[in-house]
Design a protein around this motif. Structure first.
Motif, PDB file in Angstrom:
ATOM      1  N   SER A 271      22.120  18.956  -7.884  1.00  0.00           N
ATOM      2  CA  SER A 271      22.009  19.954  -8.938  1.00  0.00           C
ATOM      3  C   SER A 271      20.672  19.826  -9.672  1.00  0.00           C
ATOM      4  O   SER A 271      19.990  20.825  -9.917  1.00  0.00           O
ATOM      5  CB  SER A 271      23.178  19.780  -9.903  1.00  0.00           C
ATOM      6  OG  SER A 271      22.977  20.548 -11.045  1.00  0.00           O
TER       7      SER A 271
ATOM      8  N   ARG B 156      26.721  25.378 -11.145  1.00  0.00           N
ATOM      9  CA  ARG B 156      27.067  26.655 -10.497  1.00  0.00           C
ATOM     10  C   ARG B 156      25.921  27.136  -9.623  1.00  0.00           C
ATOM     11  O   ARG B 156      26.124  27.566  -8.493  1.00  0.00           O
ATOM     12  CB  ARG B 156      27.374  27.720 -11.565  1.00  0.00           C
ATOM     13  CG  ARG B 156      28.832  27.788 -11.971  1.00  0.00           C
ATOM     14  CD  ARG B 156      29.140  29.110 -12.657  1.00  0.00           C
ATOM     15  NE  ARG B 156      28.282  29.415 -13.797  1.00  0.00           N
ATOM     16  CZ  ARG B 156      28.439  28.886 -15.014  1.00  0.00           C
ATOM     17  NH1 ARG B 156      29.424  28.042 -15.242  1.00  0.00           N
ATOM     18  NH2 ARG B 156      27.621  29.201 -15.992  1.00  0.00           N
TER      19      ARG B 156
ATOM     20  N   SER C  89      25.751  25.030  -6.507  1.00  0.00           N
ATOM     21  CA  SER C  89      26.824  25.368  -5.572  1.00  0.00           C
ATOM     22  C   SER C  89      26.473  26.648  -4.828  1.00  0.00           C
ATOM     23  O   SER C  89      26.758  26.780  -3.629  1.00  0.00           O
ATOM     24  CB  SER C  89      28.145  25.562  -6.315  1.00  0.00           C
ATOM     25  OG  SER C  89      28.448  24.403  -7.027  1.00  0.00           O
ATOM     26  N   GLY C  90      25.873  27.594  -5.550  1.00  0.00           N
ATOM     27  CA  GLY C  90      25.462  28.849  -4.919  1.00  0.00           C
ATOM     28  C   GLY C  90      24.497  28.580  -3.770  1.00  0.00           C
ATOM     29  O   GLY C  90      24.664  29.118  -2.668  1.00  0.00           O
TER      30      GLY C  90
ATOM     31  N   ILE D 127      24.127  25.768  -2.124  1.00  0.00           N
ATOM     32  CA  ILE D 127      24.803  25.015  -1.065  1.00  0.00           C
ATOM     33  C   ILE D 127      25.541  25.972  -0.139  1.00  0.00           C
ATOM     34  O   ILE D 127      25.493  25.860   1.089  1.00  0.00           O
ATOM     35  CB  ILE D 127      25.783  23.987  -1.691  1.00  0.00           C
ATOM     36  CG1 ILE D 127      24.992  22.892  -2.408  1.00  0.00           C
ATOM     37  CG2 ILE D 127      26.698  23.400  -0.637  1.00  0.00           C
ATOM     38  CD1 ILE D 127      25.845  21.938  -3.206  1.00  0.00           C
ATOM     39  N   GLU D 128      26.184  26.966  -0.744  1.00  0.00           N
ATOM     40  CA  GLU D 128      26.965  27.901   0.040  1.00  0.00           C
ATOM     41  C   GLU D 128      26.048  28.807   0.856  1.00  0.00           C
ATOM     42  O   GLU D 128      26.209  28.980   2.049  1.00  0.00           O
ATOM     43  CB  GLU D 128      27.795  28.747  -0.924  1.00  0.00           C
ATOM     44  CG  GLU D 128      29.154  29.111  -0.395  1.00  0.00           C
ATOM     45  CD  GLU D 128      30.006  29.604  -1.538  1.00  0.00           C
ATOM     46  OE1 GLU D 128      30.194  30.826  -1.620  1.00  0.00           O
ATOM     47  OE2 GLU D 128      30.431  28.777  -2.371  1.00  0.00           O
ATOM     48  N   ARG D 129      25.063  29.384   0.161  1.00  0.00           N
ATOM     49  CA  ARG D 129      24.243  30.400   0.807  1.00  0.00           C
ATOM     50  C   ARG D 129      23.385  29.804   1.919  1.00  0.00           C
ATOM     51  O   ARG D 129      23.163  30.440   2.939  1.00  0.00           O
ATOM     52  CB  ARG D 129      23.343  31.039  -0.251  1.00  0.00           C
ATOM     53  CG  ARG D 129      22.733  32.328   0.230  1.00  0.00           C
ATOM     54  CD  ARG D 129      21.967  32.992  -0.899  1.00  0.00           C
ATOM     55  NE  ARG D 129      20.667  33.409  -0.384  1.00  0.00           N
ATOM     56  CZ  ARG D 129      19.606  33.601  -1.129  1.00  0.00           C
ATOM     57  NH1 ARG D 129      19.667  33.372  -2.429  1.00  0.00           N
ATOM     58  NH2 ARG D 129      18.489  33.999  -0.590  1.00  0.00           N
TER      59      ARG D 129
ATOM     60  N   ARG E 147      24.128  27.004   3.542  1.00  0.00           N
ATOM     61  CA  ARG E 147      24.992  26.164   4.389  1.00  0.00           C
ATOM     62  C   ARG E 147      24.492  24.715   4.411  1.00  0.00           C
ATOM     63  O   ARG E 147      24.207  24.146   5.462  1.00  0.00           O
ATOM     64  CB  ARG E 147      25.054  26.753   5.798  1.00  0.00           C
ATOM     65  CG  ARG E 147      25.903  28.033   5.827  1.00  0.00           C
ATOM     66  CD  ARG E 147      26.018  28.596   7.226  1.00  0.00           C
ATOM     67  NE  ARG E 147      25.050  29.645   7.459  1.00  0.00           N
ATOM     68  CZ  ARG E 147      24.495  29.902   8.643  1.00  0.00           C
ATOM     69  NH1 ARG E 147      24.779  29.153   9.678  1.00  0.00           N
ATOM     70  NH2 ARG E 147      23.641  30.895   8.778  1.00  0.00           N
TER      71      ARG E 147
ATOM     72  N   ARG F 186      25.104  20.895   4.024  1.00  0.00           N
ATOM     73  CA  ARG F 186      26.239  19.976   4.083  1.00  0.00           C
ATOM     74  C   ARG F 186      25.993  18.791   3.148  1.00  0.00           C
ATOM     75  O   ARG F 186      25.120  17.957   3.398  1.00  0.00           O
ATOM     76  CB  ARG F 186      26.469  19.494   5.518  1.00  0.00           C
ATOM     77  CG  ARG F 186      27.593  20.281   6.192  1.00  0.00           C
ATOM     78  CD  ARG F 186      27.762  19.821   7.615  1.00  0.00           C
ATOM     79  NE  ARG F 186      26.569  20.141   8.375  1.00  0.00           N
ATOM     80  CZ  ARG F 186      26.272  19.564   9.541  1.00  0.00           C
ATOM     81  NH1 ARG F 186      27.058  18.635  10.039  1.00  0.00           N
ATOM     82  NH2 ARG F 186      25.182  19.920  10.193  1.00  0.00           N
TER      83      ARG F 186
ATOM     84  N   GLY G 185      28.456  17.756  -2.847  1.00  0.00           N
ATOM     85  CA  GLY G 185      28.598  18.685  -3.959  1.00  0.00           C
ATOM     86  C   GLY G 185      27.388  18.605  -4.854  1.00  0.00           C
ATOM     87  O   GLY G 185      26.479  17.809  -4.605  1.00  0.00           O
TER      88      GLY G 185
ATOM     89  N   ASN H 266      19.538  18.731   6.048  1.00  0.00           N
ATOM     90  CA  ASN H 266      20.132  19.304   4.838  1.00  0.00           C
ATOM     91  C   ASN H 266      19.221  19.162   3.634  1.00  0.00           C
ATOM     92  O   ASN H 266      19.175  20.038   2.771  1.00  0.00           O
ATOM     93  CB  ASN H 266      21.490  18.658   4.569  1.00  0.00           C
ATOM     94  CG  ASN H 266      22.542  19.199   5.518  1.00  0.00           C
ATOM     95  OD1 ASN H 266      22.771  20.408   5.583  1.00  0.00           O
ATOM     96  ND2 ASN H 266      23.144  18.327   6.298  1.00  0.00           N
TER      97      ASN H 266
END
Lengths: 305, 356, 506
Positions: free
Chosen positions: C350, C376, C379-380, C382-384, C386, C388, C391, C403
Motif C-alpha cells: 500500500s 483501497r 487493492s484496486g 492488485i486486482e486490475r 493481477r 499476486r 494484500g 509481481n
C-alpha cells in the motif's frame, strides 16, 4: 603569519600532529579500499594510545609500547570484524559502538590498572625520543620538519609509498581493491571477500594503534582520557576525501596537521583557546567544501573521453 | 510449517541468550579486574537506578532519562528519514546555550521569558541542524561528516561565551549566571523531579503521531527506506531533508532548554557534552531499531544503566565508566542482530527476485 | 573431461529451485541449457561451479564424485564460468582482472605481472584473440569485457566452460564473433555449457539441449532429436501466447520533445541528442547497455541535470523542473531497477502504491493519512494488474520479481499520464508477466499515450515499437520504422555512428 611558518619550533611541531592523522588515515584507507565503511578510527586511535602507555609502562621500552598499541588496535579491528563482517551489523552502528567502547574501556582500565582519574603520567612510561637525521639541520623549513622527529613519523612517511605499492602490486592489495569494488568478482574467483576485509581491518587496527602510540608515548609521556580528541574523525574525513589513495592522503594529513599545530601556536599569541580549538574542524569543513566544488566543476565539464 | 516456525523461535531465543551471556561475561570480567564484590555491586546498581529514599534515585534516573529520550526522539526522526544526522550534540548545545542566554537577557514576565527562551532554543537547534543539511545539499558535504564536524564549533563557541563575556565570574566556575528563579521548571509535588519530562513526553507523542499518521512522516520514511525510490517517484527529497532536520534539531534544542530550566538552571561548560546525552540517544534509537513508541523506553533503559553505574562507583568502587562499556557492548550485540536480520532478508529478496 | 550432474536438488528455504536434475556434459560439445527466467538454469550451474551447495545429488568428473567447498575447488578442477553479470573490476586493467584470485606471486607476495603477461600473450595468440592488456576495463565495450571473462577462464586452464546468457548484452555481430570463438574451443575438445533463453542460438550452435521448467529437467538429448517448436513448448509447458496484433494508428501531437540534450555520463558527456515522441506511438530505443540510454532517461525524468539542450513535455519547457513537477505535468516512469528505484522493499504494498500519487487529497485528511483510502487504492491496483500478493499490508519484499514489476507498472500506468517512460520493463521477469506488461504498454499506445521504451532486448524493442532509435556511444546512431526493422541493420547501428547512412535522424 609567514614569519610564524618559518619559526623552526613551529615547523618542528607539525609532524607531531601529522603522524597520528596520517597513520590512522592509512589504516582507514585499507578499510575504504576493501569496502568496509569504518568510521571508528577515533576509537581505534584512543585504544592504541592507551595500550601504548600500558605496554611502555610495564616493559620500559617504547618499542614494546608501540607493539602493544598495535595489538590494541588489532583487537578493536577484530571486534569490528566480528560484529560487522560475521554478524552482519551495520558498519555505522558498529563504529559508533566501538567509539563509545573505546572511550569507556580506556577510562575504566585507567582506573582499574593505574588507579588514575582522568590522566596518568609516570616516569616509568618510556617515550620515543627524537631521531636525528644527519645533514638536515641547515635546511630552513625542511630541516626542523624532517629532522629530529619520533621514529613513528618516519615510519608513517615510509608507509605511504609502501601502501601505494601494496595496492598496485601486492596480491592482497589487489584483492582488497576487488573487495571494495566488486566483491562478487572475488567470490566467483573462489576468494572470500569477508576474509580479505578481515585482513584490512587488522591492518587498519595496527596502523591506528601506532598513530595512538605517537599521541601518548611520542608527543607526550602520558595518557589523558579521550586524548584522541577528534583526530580519528579528521582521519575519516581525509580517507573519504581521497577515497583511500595514499599519496593524496599524505598531502591532506600535512594540511590538517599544519592547521592543528598552527592552532596550537596562535593560542600562545593571545587568541582564546576556544577559537583555536575550533580551527581544525573548520579547516576540515573548508577542505571538504573546496574539494566538492572542484569535483563538481570537473563533472560538469564532462571530461571528454 | 509450524515446526519450522517453532524451531526458528527457539533459535532466536537461544541466540538472545548467548548474547546476554556474553554481555554479562564482559561485565563480570571488568568487575573482577577491580576486585569489586559482585553482589554488592549489583544491589548498588539496582538501588541507585530505581531506589533511594523516597525514590530519589529513581527520580534522578527519570530526569536523566528525559534528556536521553529527548535526544533519542530527535535522532529517530532523522534516522527514519534516512538522514544520518549525528550532530545531535551540537544542536543540543545550541539549544541549551540560547535558552540560558535568552532567559538572562529577555525582559518581561517569567512565563513569557520561559516560553520565549524555549522557543528560541528550538529555533537555535533547528538552525544548527539546517546548517548541516544545507552543507550537504548545496556544498556537497556528506551529512554524516558535516553534522558531526559541526558539533565542535558550537561546543567551543558556547564554552567561550560562558568563559568570557557571559561568565558568572564570582562562582569561579566556567558557567553563566543563574537564570531567574521564576523561570525554573517546578518539581512534581513531593518529589525532586522537575516537570521537564512532560515536555519530552509531548515531543515523543508528537514524534509517534508524526511517524505513523502524517503524510510528511510517510514520505520521510519512504526516503529512509530507499532514497532512490523517493527521488524516482518525485518526492521533494531536498525539502523533506531540510524539514526533517529542522524538526530533529528543534527537539534537540528543546532538550537543551529542559536541561537548563529543569536541571542546571544555567549553562555550565560541558554540561551537555560530557554526559554523552546525544550519543546515548543515538544508541537508544539503534537499540530498538527505530520503532517510535519504544524509543522513550530505550532512553529510560540507558539512563538507568548510567545512574546505576554511578551507584556502583559509590558503593562498590567500580568505576562508573563501566556504563559506557555496557552500552557499547549491548549495542554491538543487539544492533548487529537487528540489522543482521535486515541484511539477511534483503539478500533473500535479491536472490528470489533475480530468478535463480 | 566428462562432467555428470546426478540428482541435484537445491532448496532456498521453502522454495525448491532445482529438483532432482541429472545431465551429462561431454567434451567437444556445446550443451545448451534452456528455460524461462526462474526455471533454475543459473542455480544448477552455480552448483556445478561451487557457488551453491546442493541439498542432494552429486557432481562427477570423469566418473569420480567431487564435492566443492568453494568455486576455488571447481576452478582447480578445470571449470570456468562467465556469469551473466560480469564479475570484473572496472578500475583495474585487463591484466589485473585476469590474474585476480590466481595471482602469480613473487617476493613479499608481489604479483609477477610480467610472467602473467607473457603467458596470456601465448594463450591469446593460440585462439586468435587480440586485446590490449593494460587498458582499464571501465573503457572496454561490453563485447570486449566478455572477451576478458573468456580469457580469464583460459588463463586458469578451464576445460569446461559455462556461459550464462552470454549474448544478452551483445550486438548481433559481437554474438557471431563469440560463437566463432566457442566453435574453436569445441574443436579444441573443451566442453561448453551455454545457458540461454534464445532458441535461435540453440539451433545455431548447440549439439545437445536440456530444457528446464520450474526447477525440473523436462527434456535432455541431442539437438537432432528435437525441433525448435518442441523445445519452445517444453520451456513454457504448453501453448505459446499468440503474437500481438498492432492496431494502425496515426501519431498525434508531440508529447515529448528533446532538443540538443547533453548529459554528464560516467565516461564522457552523452549527447547532443534530439528526439520526439508523439501521442499514440511507442518509440523504442535500442542499443547495448551503457551507451547513454540511462543518462538520457535520467535527464528526461529530471533525476540528473541536463548540461545543455531543452526538454519539453506536452509543449511546456521542463528542462529546469524537478522530478515532482515533471510528473505532475504528465510523466510516468517505470525504472529499470525495481529493487531500489521502483519500490521501497521494506515498505508495504500500500505504501509503495500510493507514493508519488498526484491526487494527495484522495488519501489524506489535512496533514494526516487516510490509511483505509490508501489500502483501497492498493487493492484496486492488485486486482486490475493481477498482482499476486498477500494484500495491501504485505511487505513489498515478499513479492516475486514479476509481481514486483507489475506493481511498479500498475502504479505508474494508473496515473494515466500523456507520457510513459519504460526502461527495460521486463528484465528478469517470467513470460506471463512479460506478456502482460507488453499488453499494457500497447494498450496505453492505443489509447493515445506517448510511450518511450528503452530496452537492451532487441526482440522487445522490435515487437512493440512504431519507431526505433538506436543509441551508440552517447548518440543516436540511426532510426528505423518499426515495420521495416531487421536485426542486421539495427545490429550495425548498435556499433557505429550511422549518420551518413541515415540522414533523416529524428
Amino acid at each position: 603569519m609567514l614569519e610564524l611558518l618559518f619559526d623552526p619550533s613551529f615547523a618542528a611541531s607539525v609532524p607531531r600532529f601529522v603522524t597520528p592523522i596520517l597513520l590512522a588515515a592509512l589504516g582507514g584507507a585499507l578499510c575504504e579500499r576493501a569496502g568496509v565503511f569504518n568510521i571508528a578510527l577515533e576509537g581505534f586511535l584512543l585504544m592504541g594510545a592507551f595500550a601504548a602507555v600500558v605496554g611502555s609502562y610495564f616493559s620500559g621500552s617504547p618499542w614494546l609500547g608501540a607493539l602493544a598499541a598495535m595489538l590494541g588496535g588489532v583487537a578493536m579491528g577484530l571486534v569490528f570484524a566480528e560484529f560487522n563482517l560475521r554478524r552482519g551489523g551495520d558498519p555505522i552502528v558498529v563504529s559508533i559502538a566501538i567509539n563509545i567502547l573505546a572511550a569507556g574501556l580506556t577510562t575504566y582500565l585507567l582506573r582499574a590498572i593505574f588507579d588514575a582519574m582522568g590522566a596518568f603520567s609516570d616516569p616509568a612510561i618510556a617515550g620515543f625520543g627524537p631521531v636525528s637525521i644527519p645533514g638536515l639541520g641547515w635546511l630552513p623549513v625542511l630541516g626542523p620538519v624532517f629532522g629530529g622527529q619520533s621514529p613513528l613519523f618516519y615510519l608513517a612517511l615510509v608507509a605511504v609509498p609502501v601502501a601505494s605499492l601494496f595496492f598496485a602490486r601486492h596480491r592482497l592489495g589487489l584483492r582488497i581493491r576487488a573487495a571494495g569494488e566488486n566483491p562478487a568478482g572475488l567470490v566467483a574467483g573462489g576468494v572470500s571477500p569477508r576474509r580479505v576485509r578481515l585482513y584490512a581491518l587488522m591492518g587498519c587496527g595496527a596502523l591506528c594503534g601506532l598513530g595512538g602510540a605517537q599521541l601518548s608515548i611520542a608527543n607526550v609521556n602520558l595518557f589523558v582520557e579521550n586524548m584522541s580528541a577528534g583526530r580519528g574523525w579528521i582521519a575519516v574525513v581525509a580517507v573519504l576525501l581521497t577515497r583511500g589513495r595514499p599519496w593524496p592522503l599524505l598531502l591532506i594529513a600535512f594540511i590538517f596537521g599544519t592547521v592543528d599545530s598552527l592552532s596550537f601556536r596562535v593560542q600562545g599569541l593571545g587568541m582564546p583557546q576556544q577559537f583555536t580549538d575550533m580551527m581544525p574542524y573548520l579547516a576540515t569543513l573548508a577542505v571538504l567544501i573546496t574539494l566538492s566544488w572542484w569535483r563538481r566543476g570537473r563533472t560538469a565539464n564532462g571530461g571528454a573521453p | 510449517m509450524r515446526t519450522l516456525r517453532e524451531s526458528a523461535v527457539l533459535r532466536e531465543a537461544v541466540s538472545w541468550g548467548v548474547a546476554l551471556a556474553w554481555i554479562a561475561g564482559v561485565l563480570f570480567l571488568l568487575m573482577a579486574l577491580v576486585g569489586a564484590p559482585f553482589g554488592e555491586a549489583l544491589s548498588a546498581f539496582l538501588q541507585n537506578a530505581f531506589g533511594g529514599r523516597r525514590l530519589s534515585y529513581l527520580m534522578a534516573t527519570l530526569s536523566r532519562a528525559a534528556l536521553i529520550a529527548g535526544m533519542a526522539v530527535s535522532v529517530m526522526l532523522s534516522f527514519r528519514a534516512g538522514l544520518f544526522n549525528i550532530g545531535g550534540e551540537g544542536q543540543l548545545v545550541a539549544g541549551g546555550l540560547v535558552a540560558a542566554l535568552a532567559a538572562l537577557f529577555l525582559p518581561g514576565p517569567p512565563l513569557f521569558v520561559l516560553g520565549a527562551s524555549i522557543l528560541a532554543a528550538m529555533v537555535a537547534g533547528a538552525g544548527w541542524a539546517l546548517l548541516a543539511g544545507l552543507l550537504q545539499l548545496h556544498l556537497g558535504v556528506p551529512l554524516l561528516v558535516g553534522s558531526l564536524l559541526l558539533n565542535y564549533p558550537i561546543r567551543y563557541i558556547a564554552s567561550y561565551l560562558v568563559a568570557h563575556p557571559f561568565r558568572d565570574v564570582q562562582s569561579g566556575m566556567v558557567q553563566s549566571h543563574l537564570v531567574p528563579q521564576a523561570t525554573w521548571l517546578p518539581y512534581f509535588p513531593g518529589t525532586r523531579l522537575d516537570i521537564g519530562i512532560l515536555f519530552i513526553a509531548a515531543a515523543s507523542l508528537f514524534a509517534i503521531i508524526y511517524s505513523h499518521f502524517t503524510l510528511h512522516g510517510y514520505h520521510a520514511r519512504m526516503n529512509g527506506l530507499s532514497p532512490a525510490f523517493a527521488r524516482t517517484v518525485g518526492l521533494p527529497v531536498g525539502k523533506l531533508t531540510l524539514q526533517t532536520l529542522a524538526m530533529s534539531g528543534a527537539i534537540a534544542g528543546l532538550v537543551g532548554a529542559v536541561a537548563v530550566f529543569g536541571v542546571h538552571h544555567r549553562y555550565i561548560d560541558g554540561m551537555l557534552v560530557q554526559p554523552l546525552y546525544a550519543w546515548t540517544g543515538i544508541i537508544a534509537v539503534l537499540l530498538v531499531g527505530m520503532i517510535p513508541w519504544a524509543v522513550p523506553l530505550s532512553g529510560l533503559f540507558f539512563a538507568a544503566i548510567q545512574t546505576g553505574a554511578a551507584g556502583m562507583e559509590r558503593s562498590a568502587g567500580v568505576p562508573k565508566e563501566i556504563a559506557l562499556v555496557m552500552q557499547a557492548v549491548i549495542i554491538l550485540f543487539v544492533a548487529s542482530r537487528v540489522s543482521g536480520a535486515l541484511v539477511a532478508s534483503s539478500e533473500r529478496r535479491a536472490g528470489g527476485g533475480e530468478g535463480a | 573431461m566428462r562432467v555428470a550432474l546426478c540428482g541435484i536438488t537445491v532448496r532456498f528455504g521453502a522454495l525448491t529451485a532445482v529438483e532432482d536434475v541429472s545431465l551429462a556434459i561431454e567434451p567437444g560439445e556445446v550443451h545448451a541449457v534452456v528455460g524461462e527466467n526462474g526455471a533454475g538454469k543459473t542455480t544448477l550451474m552455480n552448483v556445478l561451479f561451487g557457488l551453491v551447495a546442493p541439498q542432494a545429488g552429486a557432481i562427477r568428473l570423469d566418473g569420480q564424485d567431487r564435492r566443492w567447498t568453494s568455486p576455488q575447488d571447481a576452478i582447480r578442477h578445470g571449470l570456468g564460468m562467465v556469469h551473466q553479470h560480469f564479475m570484473l573490476q572496472e578500475s583495474m586493467s585487463v591484466l589485473e582482472n585476469i590474474v585476480l584470485c590466481a595471482e602469480p606471486a613473487g617476493r613479499f607476495g608481489l604479483v609477477d605481472f610480467s610472467a602473467a603477461r607473457s603467458r596470456l600473450r601465448r594463450i591469446a595468440e593460440q585462439h586468435g584473440i587480440s586485446l590490449a592488456l593494460d587498458r582499464p576495463v571501465a573503457r572496454l565495450s561490453v563485447g570486449e569485457r566478455q572477451v576478458v571473462e573468456v580469457l580469464k577462464m583460459l588463463y586458469r586452464q578451464a576445460e569446461v566452460l559455462i556461459l550464462d546468457e552470454p549474448t544478452s548484452v551483445l550486438t548481433p555481430q559481437e554474438k557471431d564473433r563469440l560463437f566463432a570463438t566457442l566453435r574453436s574451443f569445441r574443436t579444441a575438445g573443451k566442453a561448453i555449457v551455454l545457458i540461454t533463453h534464445k532458441l535461435d542460438e540453440v539451433m545455431e550452435l548447440a549439439d545437445r539441449v536440456s530444457v528446464m521448467r520450474a526447477g525440473r529437467l523436462v527434456w535432455s538429448g541431442r539437438l537432432s532429436q528435437t525441433s525448435k517448436e518442441e523445445i519452445a513448448r517444453g520451456i513454457v509447458g504448453g501453448a505459446l501466447p499468440p503474437a500481438r496484433q498492432r492496431a494502425v494508428r496515426t501519431p498525434g501531437e508531440p508529447v515529448l520533445a528533446v532538443r540538443d540534450l547533453e548529459v554528464a555520463g560516467r565516461s564522457g558527456a552523452v549527447g547532443p541528442l534530439s528526439l520526439r515522441v508523439h501521442a499514440g506511438e511507442i518509440v523504442g530505443i535500442a542499443g547495448v547497455a551503457g551507451n547513454g540510454q540511462g543518462e538520457l532517461i535520467q535527464a528526461i525524468t529530471g533525476l540528473a541535470p541536463a548540461l545543455s539542450g531543452e526538454i519539453a513535455l506536452c509543449g511546456r519547457p521542463v528542462t529546469h523542473l524537478d522530478v515532482e513537477r515533471r510528473r505532475r505535468l504528465g510523466m510516468s516512469y517505470i525504472p529499470e531497477d525495481r529493487q531500489r528505484m521502483g519500490l521501497a522493499l521494506g515498505a508495504t504494498v500500500s505504501e509503495n502504491a500510493n507514493a508519488g500519487r498526484d491526487d494527495r487529497r484522495a488519501f489524506t485528511r489535512g496533514p494526516f493519512l487516510d490509511r483505509a483510502a490508501m489500502a483501497r487504492f492498493a487493492s484496486g491496483l492488485i486486482e486490475r494488474f493481477r498482482i499476486r500478493v498477500g494484500g495491501p499490508s504485505a511487505l513489498a519484499a515478499t513479492m516475486s520479481g514479476g509481481n514486483k514489476q507489475k506493481l511498479v507498472v500498475g502504479r505508474e500506468l494508473a496515473r494515466n499520464t500523456p507520457l510513459v517512460i519504460a526502461e527495460n520493463p521486463t528484465w528478469g521477469v517470467d513470460i506471463g508477466a512479460i506478456d502482460f506488461i507488453h499488453g499494457e504498454l500497447m494498450r496505453m499506445r492505443d489509447e493515445g499515450h506517448a510511450v518511450l521504451l528503452v530496452s537492451t532486448e532487441l526482440d522487445e524493442v522490435m515487437a512493440l515499437s512504431d519507431r526505433i532509435l538506436v543509441m551508440y556511444a552517447g548518440a543516436i546512431a540511426g532510426e528505423v520504422a518499426g515495420t521495416e526493422a531487421d536485426r542486421e541493420t539495427i545490429g550495425r547501428m548498435m556499433t557505429s555512428r550511422a549518420h551518413q547512412a541515415l540522414p533523416e535522424v529524428a
